[in-house]
Design a protein around this motif. Structure first.
Motif, PDB file in Angstrom:
ATOM      1  N   THR A 100      19.851 -19.146  59.391  1.00  0.00           N
ATOM      2  CA  THR A 100      21.103 -19.296  60.126  1.00  0.00           C
ATOM      3  C   THR A 100      21.264 -20.740  60.562  1.00  0.00           C
ATOM      4  OG1 THR A 100      20.896 -17.051  60.973  1.00  0.00           O
ATOM      5  CG2 THR A 100      22.427 -18.496  62.113  1.00  0.00           C
ATOM      6  N   LEU A 101      22.485 -21.241  60.432  1.00  0.00           N
ATOM      7  CA  LEU A 101      22.859 -22.562  60.927  1.00  0.00           C
ATOM      8  C   LEU A 101      23.888 -22.348  62.031  1.00  0.00           C
ATOM      9  CD1 LEU A 101      22.908 -25.729  60.560  1.00  0.00           C
ATOM     10  CD2 LEU A 101      24.921 -25.333  59.144  1.00  0.00           C
ATOM     11  N   THR A 102      23.685 -22.959  63.184  1.00  0.00           N
ATOM     12  CA  THR A 102      24.651 -22.856  64.278  1.00  0.00           C
ATOM     13  C   THR A 102      25.061 -24.247  64.723  1.00  0.00           C
ATOM     14  OG1 THR A 102      22.913 -22.745  65.948  1.00  0.00           O
ATOM     15  CG2 THR A 102      23.775 -20.655  65.148  1.00  0.00           C
ATOM     16  N   VAL A 103      26.323 -24.357  65.104  1.00  0.00           N
ATOM     17  CA  VAL A 103      26.860 -25.574  65.718  1.00  0.00           C
ATOM     18  C   VAL A 103      27.426 -25.147  67.055  1.00  0.00           C
ATOM     19  CG1 VAL A 103      28.538 -27.445  65.548  1.00  0.00           C
ATOM     20  CG2 VAL A 103      27.477 -26.545  63.465  1.00  0.00           C
ATOM     21  N   GLY A 104      27.065 -25.874  68.097  1.00  0.00           N
ATOM     22  CA  GLY A 104      27.542 -25.492  69.420  1.00  0.00           C
ATOM     23  C   GLY A 104      27.581 -26.652  70.380  1.00  0.00           C
ATOM     24  N   ILE A 105      28.151 -26.379  71.533  1.00  0.00           N
ATOM     25  CA  ILE A 105      28.139 -27.343  72.633  1.00  0.00           C
ATOM     26  C   ILE A 105      26.879 -27.037  73.433  1.00  0.00           C
ATOM     27  CG2 ILE A 105      29.311 -28.134  74.715  1.00  0.00           C
ATOM     28  CD1 ILE A 105      31.947 -27.130  73.422  1.00  0.00           C
ATOM     29  N   CYS A 106      25.951 -27.986  73.471  1.00  0.00           N
ATOM     30  CA  CYS A 106      24.700 -27.725  74.189  1.00  0.00           C
ATOM     31  C   CYS A 106      24.658 -28.427  75.540  1.00  0.00           C
ATOM     32  CB  CYS A 106      23.500 -28.132  73.340  1.00  0.00           C
ATOM     33  SG  CYS A 106      23.494 -29.837  72.843  1.00  0.00           S
ATOM     34  N   SER A 107      25.585 -29.331  75.768  1.00  0.00           N
ATOM     35  CA  SER A 107      25.626 -30.032  77.051  1.00  0.00           C
ATOM     36  C   SER A 107      27.074 -30.398  77.333  1.00  0.00           C
ATOM     37  CB  SER A 107      24.758 -31.285  76.962  1.00  0.00           C
ATOM     38  OG  SER A 107      24.828 -32.007  78.164  1.00  0.00           O
ATOM     39  N   PRO A 108      27.565 -30.277  78.517  1.00  0.00           N
ATOM     40  CA  PRO A 108      26.886 -29.832  79.731  1.00  0.00           C
ATOM     41  C   PRO A 108      26.566 -28.341  79.662  1.00  0.00           C
ATOM     42  CG  PRO A 108      29.212 -30.152  80.180  1.00  0.00           C
ATOM     43  CD  PRO A 108      28.974 -30.607  78.768  1.00  0.00           C
ATOM     44  N   ALA A 109      25.537 -27.959  80.370  1.00  0.00           N
ATOM     45  CA  ALA A 109      25.046 -26.583  80.324  1.00  0.00           C
ATOM     46  C   ALA A 109      26.118 -25.575  80.739  1.00  0.00           C
ATOM     47  CB  ALA A 109      23.816 -26.441  81.204  1.00  0.00           C
ATOM     48  N   ALA A 110      27.012 -25.963  81.621  1.00  0.00           N
ATOM     49  CA  ALA A 110      28.065 -25.051  82.084  1.00  0.00           C
ATOM     50  C   ALA A 110      29.040 -24.706  80.965  1.00  0.00           C
ATOM     51  CB  ALA A 110      28.822 -25.680  83.253  1.00  0.00           C
ATOM     52  N   ARG A 111      29.140 -25.571  79.940  1.00  0.00           N
ATOM     53  CA  ARG A 111      30.048 -25.327  78.811  1.00  0.00           C
ATOM     54  C   ARG A 111      29.298 -24.929  77.549  1.00  0.00           C
ATOM     55  NH1 ARG A 111      35.137 -26.574  77.271  1.00  0.00           N
ATOM     56  NH2 ARG A 111      34.606 -27.783  75.437  1.00  0.00           N
ATOM     57  N   SER A 112      28.047 -24.587  77.646  1.00  0.00           N
ATOM     58  CA  SER A 112      27.233 -24.240  76.483  1.00  0.00           C
ATOM     59  C   SER A 112      27.860 -23.060  75.753  1.00  0.00           C
ATOM     60  CB  SER A 112      25.813 -23.911  76.926  1.00  0.00           C
ATOM     61  OG  SER A 112      25.025 -23.608  75.815  1.00  0.00           O
ATOM     62  N   ILE A 113      28.192 -23.272  74.472  1.00  0.00           N
ATOM     63  CA  ILE A 113      28.867 -22.233  73.692  1.00  0.00           C
ATOM     64  C   ILE A 113      28.598 -22.466  72.212  1.00  0.00           C
ATOM     65  CG2 ILE A 113      31.017 -23.537  73.554  1.00  0.00           C
ATOM     66  CD1 ILE A 113      32.518 -20.881  73.721  1.00  0.00           C
ATOM     67  N   SER A 114      28.533 -21.396  71.444  1.00  0.00           N
ATOM     68  CA  SER A 114      28.371 -21.485  69.998  1.00  0.00           C
ATOM     69  C   SER A 114      29.753 -21.613  69.355  1.00  0.00           C
ATOM     70  CB  SER A 114      27.654 -20.241  69.476  1.00  0.00           C
ATOM     71  OG  SER A 114      27.548 -20.301  68.081  1.00  0.00           O
ATOM     72  N   LEU A 115      29.932 -22.617  68.511  1.00  0.00           N
ATOM     73  CA  LEU A 115      31.213 -22.844  67.842  1.00  0.00           C
ATOM     74  C   LEU A 115      31.224 -22.289  66.421  1.00  0.00           C
ATOM     75  CD1 LEU A 115      31.734 -26.536  69.001  1.00  0.00           C
ATOM     76  CD2 LEU A 115      32.764 -24.469  69.980  1.00  0.00           C
ATOM     77  N   LEU A 116      30.099 -22.391  65.726  1.00  0.00           N
ATOM     78  CA  LEU A 116      29.960 -21.876  64.358  1.00  0.00           C
ATOM     79  C   LEU A 116      28.595 -21.209  64.224  1.00  0.00           C
ATOM     80  CD1 LEU A 116      31.107 -24.905  62.148  1.00  0.00           C
ATOM     81  CD2 LEU A 116      32.304 -22.746  62.378  1.00  0.00           C
ATOM     82  N   ARG A 117      28.548 -20.089  63.558  1.00  0.00           N
ATOM     83  CA  ARG A 117      27.273 -19.436  63.218  1.00  0.00           C
ATOM     84  C   ARG A 117      27.395 -19.047  61.752  1.00  0.00           C
ATOM     85  NH1 ARG A 117      23.068 -17.419  65.808  1.00  0.00           N
ATOM     86  NH2 ARG A 117      24.037 -17.665  67.829  1.00  0.00           N
ATOM     87  N   LEU A 118      26.589 -19.714  60.927  1.00  0.00           N
ATOM     88  CA  LEU A 118      26.686 -19.531  59.482  1.00  0.00           C
ATOM     89  C   LEU A 118      25.382 -18.965  58.936  1.00  0.00           C
ATOM     90  CD1 LEU A 118      28.213 -23.052  58.843  1.00  0.00           C
ATOM     91  CD2 LEU A 118      29.471 -20.903  58.990  1.00  0.00           C
ATOM     92  N   ASN A 119      25.480 -17.915  58.125  1.00  0.00           N
ATOM     93  CA  ASN A 119      24.316 -17.327  57.473  1.00  0.00           C
ATOM     94  C   ASN A 119      24.288 -17.781  56.018  1.00  0.00           C
ATOM     95  OD1 ASN A 119      23.331 -15.771  59.678  1.00  0.00           O
ATOM     96  ND2 ASN A 119      25.101 -14.431  59.391  1.00  0.00           N
ATOM     97  N   PHE A 120      23.104 -18.005  55.505  1.00  0.00           N
ATOM     98  CA  PHE A 120      22.958 -18.436  54.118  1.00  0.00           C
ATOM     99  C   PHE A 120      23.135 -17.278  53.138  1.00  0.00           C
ATOM    100  CE2 PHE A 120      21.289 -22.024  56.320  1.00  0.00           C
ATOM    101  CZ  PHE A 120      21.497 -23.107  55.486  1.00  0.00           C
ATOM    102  N   HIS A 121      22.941 -16.047  53.563  1.00  0.00           N
ATOM    103  CA  HIS A 121      23.141 -14.845  52.739  1.00  0.00           C
ATOM    104  C   HIS A 121      22.492 -14.971  51.364  1.00  0.00           C
ATOM    105  CE1 HIS A 121      25.740 -12.994  55.667  1.00  0.00           C
ATOM    106  NE2 HIS A 121      26.510 -14.060  55.686  1.00  0.00           N
ATOM    107  N   GLY A 122      21.264 -15.388  51.318  1.00  0.00           N
ATOM    108  CA  GLY A 122      20.550 -15.463  50.042  1.00  0.00           C
ATOM    109  C   GLY A 122      20.875 -16.690  49.210  1.00  0.00           C
ATOM    110  N   GLY A 123      21.691 -17.574  49.711  1.00  0.00           N
ATOM    111  CA  GLY A 123      22.025 -18.788  48.973  1.00  0.00           C
ATOM    112  C   GLY A 123      21.307 -19.990  49.552  1.00  0.00           C
ATOM    113  N   CYS A 124      21.572 -21.128  48.981  1.00  0.00           N
ATOM    114  CA  CYS A 124      20.897 -22.361  49.400  1.00  0.00           C
ATOM    115  C   CYS A 124      21.808 -23.311  50.175  1.00  0.00           C
ATOM    116  CB  CYS A 124      20.347 -23.077  48.171  1.00  0.00           C
ATOM    117  SG  CYS A 124      19.128 -22.106  47.274  1.00  0.00           S
TER     118      CYS A 124
END
Length: 191
Positions: free
Chosen positions: A125-149
């Motif tokens: 899994t690849l994720t892109v998110g806001i990690c700082s500031p902690a109060a706004r921490s949120i995941s923006l994209l969550r991508l699965n490779f699903h058997g691919g490269c």
């Protein structure tokens, strides 16, 4: 005895006629002057702050990964990579101006083939998110490779001044350090 005039008539200008011509000319000149001043101010602002922030980053890969966070680098010395507006802070992208941004990312796994994935399934899994500031921490994209490269995605998202974007890849998988295969970027599109 009263003095009489010298006999030379003094021409008197009809003020109403002069005002009818001078006033519109004065107003037209003032409007043109204001227009030119605002154009020059707008050009000056564009030079100071171009109105767009963007970054195109390459993976900063130096051997084995100790944590799931991917570190990025950018700059003209790296070829097609650049940072204009946002800043890189310890390999993470730090947003300097609030607005709506277009995020895009592509990650290719190193030493990967579809046949290898078929025999040893991983939950990569690849994720892109806001990690700082902690109060706004949120995941923006969550991508699965699903058997691919390779995974690739883009989206529009609002970001605030001071947000730091983080990208995480499931351990112990290694991303390809090739700039044509693994890259991350943002572009400011609207206030």
């Amino acid at each position: 005895m009263a003095e009489e005039g010298s006999g030379c008539p003094v021409p008197r200008l009809p003020w109403a006629s002069v005002l009818r011509v001078a006033l519109p000319l004065f107003l037209a000149g003032a409007v043109i002057y204001c227009f030119l001043c605002t154009q020059r101010l707008a050009q000056q602002r564009q030079l100071e702050s171009p109105g767009w922030d963007m970054a195109e980053l390459q993976l900063n890969h130096t051997g084995q990964r100790q944590d799931c966070r991917l570190r990025w680098q950018g700059g003209p010395a790296l070829g097609r990579s650049f940072v204009h507006g946002p800043e890189l802070d310890n390999g993470q992208l730090h947003v300097q101006r609030s607005g709506i941004y277009r995020l895009h990312i592509q990650v290719t796994l190193a030493n990967c083939s579809s046949s290898l994935w078929a025999t040893t399934p991983h939950r990569a899994t690849l994720t892109v998110g806001i990690c700082s500031p902690a109060a706004r921490s949120i995941s923006l994209l969550r991508l699965n490779f699903h058997g691919g490269c390779v995974v690739t995605s883009q989206r529009l998202t609002p970001l605030g001044r001071g947000d730091t974007l983080c990208t995480n890849l499931t351990l112990p998988l290694l991303p390809s350090p090739n700039a044509d295969e693994t890259f991350f970027g943002v572009q400011w599109v609207h206030p």
